[in-house]
Design a protein around this motif. Structure first.
Motif, PDB file in Angstrom:
ATOM      1  N   CYS A  15       0.849  -1.185   0.000  1.00  0.00           N
ATOM      2  CA  CYS A  15       0.000   0.000   0.000  1.00  0.00           C
ATOM      3  C   CYS A  15       0.888   1.239   0.000  1.00  0.00           C
ATOM      4  O   CYS A  15       2.107   1.151   0.127  1.00  0.00           O
ATOM      5  N   LEU A  17       0.724   5.406   1.694  1.00  0.00           N
ATOM      6  CA  LEU A  17       0.044   6.436   2.488  1.00  0.00           C
ATOM      7  C   LEU A  17       0.714   7.755   2.119  1.00  0.00           C
ATOM      8  O   LEU A  17       1.606   8.239   2.824  1.00  0.00           O
ATOM      9  N   LEU A  98      -5.371   6.325   1.498  1.00  0.00           N
ATOM     10  CA  LEU A  98      -4.691   5.053   1.270  1.00  0.00           C
ATOM     11  C   LEU A  98      -4.717   4.750  -0.229  1.00  0.00           C
ATOM     12  O   LEU A  98      -5.748   4.925  -0.877  1.00  0.00           O
TER      13      LEU A  98
END
Length: 463
Positions: A15, A17, A98
């Motif tokens: 992911c 951020l 996100l």
């Protein structure tokens, strides 16, 4: 977005951020967890323009404490969340975008110390609702990251070693406490070696003593050894520690201090000799003396402790005289040495764990026993919170560690109607409970203690 448009992801995904400054972070996908969390430490709440904010630091790459990101975000909430170990914790909640694959959306994250976990981030079902479908048989469906890519993104190249060579003498490299010490030492520029006690051996010689590790590696060039010896390995572990000491290698803690701390009866006798108060305690060898032994500590209820017990094992609460007689006689029939100790009812299942380093209490927590349990032990599901010690409690903790000669110690204290009483001193105290509750980097403090003893200072870098 209907089910046909939802993105299929696996049990782990990379992911990003972006607003926190983390271009890549590996997340554990857990639809069984409601909330999502991110690894955070040095968490500090503050106010900005009348609004609550929180600052924190993040190590985005697993097993890498050198790479650090400092973040500031508005506080969305502060919630009680039950950790994976079942302990309820108050956590700050933040909101941030996100990115997974080509999708970006706002999610809520709780801030938690996840150093002991396999992933720096956990993605729960609340953040996935309406967007994602999890296939646990898959991994990294949205693209994998190579070690080189992570190194380039975070500039995680290993710096040249300019520090000390430090051995960690223990039994299990994977334990949270051992991992933290190894990481903290590496972060400070030291060469850290994990030394499994069972795989060390020694050559006793008046002129050329040697310490070896599996395969014949010579350990004579160590600057220091941090000792974390489990009770079952006390004899061999302290023998190795004495050998390192004989070679002029600095040890934390010393063999003599560890030996004293592991003898519960002797350590309590030393405490009393030095004016440190303990719960009234009895010790006997023969079952014939059981009745008088019970009366000596004020009758039931009382605590029965095996001298060889550890981490709450071998400790029994006998609530009636009959139960006390049965437990004591049963243990004695097995030729087990035991202590009988007064039960401090007013403590209400709580005790204090004080972490002492070099004669100073660096952190303290209050541990509360779970329902139906009388022992305030983290391994048994106790909860923990930061506590402010009284001057008397702080003095007692420091004096107890000094009495046993321990430079690093976990001192357990109980609050009674007559004042603080010493329960026990641990020469290999765990770090997880106290680091999680306080947010303090205890591991770095232990390494710093080694540096001070050896008068080592980090090199000054000039352009």
């Amino acid at each position: 977005m209907n089910s046909n448009q939802k993105t299929i992801i696996g049990s782990e995904e990379w992911c990003a951020l972006p607003e926190i400054g983390a271009p890549a972070i590996k997340a554990r996908i857990d639809s069984g967890a409601k909330t999502s969390s991110i690894h955070a430490f040095n968490i500090q709440a503050f106010r900005r323009n009348g609004q609550r904010w929180v600052s924190f630091e993040l190590h985005p790459v697993q097993n890498d404490q050198r790479t650090s990101i400092r973040c500031e975000r508005p506080v969305v909430d502060k919630r009680t969340v039950r950790s994976s170990s079942g302990i309820p914790e108050k956590r700050y909640v933040i909101s941030t975008p996100l990115t997974i694959g080509e999708q970006t959306w706002e999610i809520e994250l709780t801030l938690a110390n996840r150093d002991s976990m396999g992933y720096r981030m956990l993605l729960g079902r609340q953040a996935m609702n309406g967007r994602l479908i999890v296939d646990p048989s898959l991994s990294f469906t949205q693209g994998a990251r190579t070690a080189q890519e992570i190194e380039d993104l975070y500039d995680t190249k290993e710096p040249p070693r300019t520090g000390l060579k430090i051995g960690l003498l223990a039994s299990d490299k994977k334990l949270y406490s051992n991992q933290r010490i190894l990481e903290a030492g590496g972060e400070r520029g030291h060469e850290m070696l994990f030394l499994n006690i069972k795989q060390c051996y020694m050559k006793l010689d008046a002129t050329e003593p040697e310490a070896h590790y599996r395969g014949g590696s010579l350990l004579n060039d160590l600057d220091a050894v941090i000792t974390r010896i489990r009770p079952s390995m006390t004899f061999y572990g302290t023998a190795l520690t004495r050998h390192f000491e004989s070679m002029g290698i600095q040890t934390v803690n010393s063999s003599a201090a560890i030996t004293q701390s592991r003898d519960k009866l002797y350590s309590l006798q030393l405490m009393l000799k030095n004016g440190i108060q303990i719960p009234t305690t009895g010790f006997a060898n023969s079952p014939i003396d059981t009745t008088d032994l019970i009366d000596m500590v004020g009758g039931a209820p009382l605590i029965v402790k095996l001298l060889e017990g550890t981490q709450g094992k071998g400790v029994v609460l006998a609530e009636t005289r009959k139960a006390a007689e049965s437990v004591i006689n049963a243990f004695k029939s097995l030729r087990a040495n035991l202590l009988v100790q007064k039960f401090i009812k007013e403590a209400d299942g709580k005790d204090l764990r004080c972490f002492v380093i070099d004669g100073k209490v660096v952190a303290a927590i209050e541990r509360s026993a779970p329902p139906g349990e009388f022992r305030a032990n983290i391994h048994l599901g106790a909860s923990a919170r930061v506590v402010r010690l009284t001057a008397e409690e702080r003095s007692l903790a420091v004096k107890a560690a000094k009495t046993l000669g321990l430079s690093v110690a976990g001192v357990d204290i109980i609050r009674s109607a007559t004042g603080p009483l010493l329960l026990e001193v641990n020469s290999s105290p765990g770090l997880e409970g106290i680091e999680t509750a306080t947010g303090k980097d205890i591991a770095a403090m232990i390494v710093s203690s080694v540096e001070k003893k050896l008068r080592w200072k980090p090199p000054i870098h000039t352009d």
